[in-house]
Design an enzyme around this catalytic site. Structure first.
Site, PDB file in Angstrom:
ATOM      1  N   ASP A  17       8.617  17.529  52.881  1.00  0.00           N
ATOM      2  CA  ASP A  17      10.038  17.158  52.886  1.00  0.00           C
ATOM      3  C   ASP A  17      10.401  16.388  51.616  1.00  0.00           C
ATOM      4  O   ASP A  17       9.568  15.666  51.066  1.00  0.00           O
ATOM      5  CB  ASP A  17      10.315  16.298  54.135  1.00  0.00           C
ATOM      6  CG  ASP A  17      11.796  16.199  54.445  1.00  0.00           C
ATOM      7  OD1 ASP A  17      12.592  16.926  53.813  1.00  0.00           O
ATOM      8  OD2 ASP A  17      12.169  15.389  55.310  1.00  0.00           O
ATOM      9  N   GLY A  20      14.903  18.470  48.005  1.00  0.00           N
ATOM     10  CA  GLY A  20      16.302  18.362  47.582  1.00  0.00           C
ATOM     11  C   GLY A  20      16.565  17.012  46.930  1.00  0.00           C
ATOM     12  O   GLY A  20      17.149  16.942  45.829  1.00  0.00           O
ATOM     13  N   ARG A  21      16.133  15.930  47.588  1.00  0.00           N
ATOM     14  CA  ARG A  21      16.365  14.590  47.037  1.00  0.00           C
ATOM     15  C   ARG A  21      15.662  14.424  45.693  1.00  0.00           C
ATOM     16  O   ARG A  21      16.169  13.806  44.776  1.00  0.00           O
ATOM     17  CB  ARG A  21      15.863  13.519  48.031  1.00  0.00           C
ATOM     18  CG  ARG A  21      16.880  13.208  49.107  1.00  0.00           C
ATOM     19  CD  ARG A  21      16.258  12.472  50.267  1.00  0.00           C
ATOM     20  NE  ARG A  21      15.520  13.393  51.129  1.00  0.00           N
ATOM     21  CZ  ARG A  21      14.703  13.000  52.098  1.00  0.00           C
ATOM     22  NH1 ARG A  21      14.481  11.716  52.297  1.00  0.00           N
ATOM     23  NH2 ARG A  21      14.098  13.895  52.851  1.00  0.00           N
ATOM     24  N   ARG A  30      18.971  21.793  43.703  1.00  0.00           N
ATOM     25  CA  ARG A  30      18.014  21.688  44.812  1.00  0.00           C
ATOM     26  C   ARG A  30      16.902  22.739  44.703  1.00  0.00           C
ATOM     27  O   ARG A  30      15.747  22.482  45.021  1.00  0.00           O
ATOM     28  CB  ARG A  30      18.741  21.859  46.157  1.00  0.00           C
ATOM     29  CG  ARG A  30      19.654  20.701  46.514  1.00  0.00           C
ATOM     30  CD  ARG A  30      20.385  20.983  47.826  1.00  0.00           C
ATOM     31  NE  ARG A  30      19.456  21.172  48.924  1.00  0.00           N
ATOM     32  CZ  ARG A  30      18.910  20.191  49.639  1.00  0.00           C
ATOM     33  NH1 ARG A  30      19.225  18.952  49.379  1.00  0.00           N
ATOM     34  NH2 ARG A  30      18.072  20.435  50.621  1.00  0.00           N
ATOM     35  N   HIS A  34      12.632  22.866  45.176  1.00  0.00           N
ATOM     36  CA  HIS A  34      11.789  23.784  45.959  1.00  0.00           C
ATOM     37  C   HIS A  34      10.728  24.430  45.062  1.00  0.00           C
ATOM     38  O   HIS A  34       9.585  24.611  45.472  1.00  0.00           O
ATOM     39  CB  HIS A  34      12.644  24.867  46.629  1.00  0.00           C
ATOM     40  CG  HIS A  34      13.603  24.312  47.647  1.00  0.00           C
ATOM     41  ND1 HIS A  34      13.236  23.377  48.592  1.00  0.00           N
ATOM     42  CD2 HIS A  34      14.924  24.551  47.865  1.00  0.00           C
ATOM     43  CE1 HIS A  34      14.291  23.080  49.350  1.00  0.00           C
ATOM     44  NE2 HIS A  34      15.319  23.766  48.930  1.00  0.00           N
ATOM     45  N   GLU A  64      15.632  26.227  61.956  1.00  0.00           N
ATOM     46  CA  GLU A  64      16.862  25.454  61.719  1.00  0.00           C
ATOM     47  C   GLU A  64      17.316  25.532  60.258  1.00  0.00           C
ATOM     48  O   GLU A  64      18.485  25.316  59.949  1.00  0.00           O
ATOM     49  CB  GLU A  64      16.647  23.984  62.117  1.00  0.00           C
ATOM     50  CG  GLU A  64      16.491  23.740  63.618  1.00  0.00           C
ATOM     51  CD  GLU A  64      15.083  24.044  64.161  1.00  0.00           C
ATOM     52  OE1 GLU A  64      14.156  24.277  63.357  1.00  0.00           O
ATOM     53  OE2 GLU A  64      14.933  24.058  65.402  1.00  0.00           O
ATOM     54  N   ASN A  65      16.389  25.850  59.339  1.00  0.00           N
ATOM     55  CA  ASN A  65      16.759  25.928  57.913  1.00  0.00           C
ATOM     56  C   ASN A  65      17.781  27.026  57.623  1.00  0.00           C
ATOM     57  O   ASN A  65      18.439  27.012  56.588  1.00  0.00           O
ATOM     58  CB  ASN A  65      15.524  26.133  57.023  1.00  0.00           C
ATOM     59  CG  ASN A  65      14.680  24.891  56.850  1.00  0.00           C
ATOM     60  OD1 ASN A  65      13.486  24.958  56.605  1.00  0.00           O
ATOM     61  ND2 ASN A  65      15.295  23.714  56.973  1.00  0.00           N
ATOM     62  N   ILE A 189       8.987  14.779  63.874  1.00  0.00           N
ATOM     63  CA  ILE A 189       8.144  15.984  63.920  1.00  0.00           C
ATOM     64  C   ILE A 189       8.999  17.224  63.631  1.00  0.00           C
ATOM     65  O   ILE A 189       8.484  18.262  63.225  1.00  0.00           O
ATOM     66  CB  ILE A 189       7.440  16.083  65.296  1.00  0.00           C
ATOM     67  CG1 ILE A 189       6.466  14.904  65.449  1.00  0.00           C
ATOM     68  CG2 ILE A 189       6.677  17.387  65.434  1.00  0.00           C
ATOM     69  CD1 ILE A 189       5.753  14.868  66.769  1.00  0.00           C
TER      70      ILE A 189
END
Ligand code: FPP
Length: 241
Positions: A17, A20-21, A30, A34, A64-65, A189
């Protein structure tokens, strides 16, 4: 309970994770985060091989992405294709078997073909198994297991146990993760291996994924060595009536 040599976890899972940040804090797009995240993936996999970790599972794309803008999901899918293509020779060199888990339904034919080619080519490798979760969610995994189970046993005539159920999960045959690492400071999680992580040790680091290097991985392994895993029991040494 899993067995491990020299306190090295047998199975490490990583929620990668912060791409992007990482990019935005450098004034980049972004998708550049990746791209550098894919490089961090390669470094982590090589380090896992060096350390004698038997299974490394990486959460590369969640169900969910798909909720992200199309330009980002397209960029991730293209990166995914290129990464699988470019990394397969490295997997062969390092004797790594690659497995992909997740819902194949929404993935395009080109990606599926690339995934299948990589799995077939690396199938006989046996130093480490790299599990890449794409279009995966833990709830999906449990549901697909139930559906498969019902399809194979329509009369319901089956003695269901945790061991039997395990054989229907997408990780059948793979020991549950001993250690889960999540980068970027988030402590969740996020619908990763929900069934499989019942007794996984969790490790959170503020390092953003594209910056995650061997020293960060080593720090997580050191922290793991200090954990006392009791699996709900009490330690023998304090077992005083
Ligand atoms: C989280 O960063 C990361 C992902 C959504 C995907 C993980 C992808 C990689 C490690 C790159 C390689 C990818 C493939 C598919 C080969 P984020 O975008 O959620 O970061 P943020 O929380 O800072 O926005």
């Amino acid at each position: 309970m899993n067995e491990y040599k020299d306190n090295i976890p047998q199975h490490v899972s990583i929620i990668m994770d912060g791409n992007g940040r990482w990019a935005l804090s450098r004034g980049m797009e972004r998708k550049e985060g990746h791209r550098c995240g894919a490089e961090a993936m390669r470094i982590a996999a090589e380090f896992a091989v060096e350390k004698g970790i038997s299974y490394l599972s990486l959460f590369a794309f969640s169900e969910e992405n798909w909720g992200r803008p199309k330009w980002e999901t397209d960029a991730l899918m293209t990166l995914l294709m290129d990464t699988i293509h470019d990394e397969t020779p490295n997997m062969m060199k390092n004797n790594v078997r690659c497995l992909f888990i997740g819902n194949r339904n929404n993935l395009n034919a080109d990606i599926l073909q690339q995934m299948d080619k990589c799995m077939a080519e690396t199938a006989c490798n046996n130093k480490m198994t790299l599990i890449i979760a794409i279009n995966y969610s833990g709830k999906w995994d449990i549901l697909q297991a139930v559906k498969q189970l019902l399809m194979e046993n329509p009369s319901g005539d089956i003695t269901l146990s945790q061991d039997v159920f395990f054989n229907y999960l997408s990780t059948a045959g793979i020991p549950d993760p001993d250690l889960m690492i999540r980068t970027s400071g988030e402590m969740r999680i996020s619908n990763f291996m929900l069934w499989q992580m019942a007794y996984t040790e969790l490790y959170f680091t503020p390092v953003l994924w594209p910056d995650f290097r061997k020293s960060d991985f080593e720090a997580a392994l050191e922290a793991f060595k200090k954990r006392k895993r009791r699996f709900g029991k009490i330690e023998e040494s304090i077992n005083i009536p």
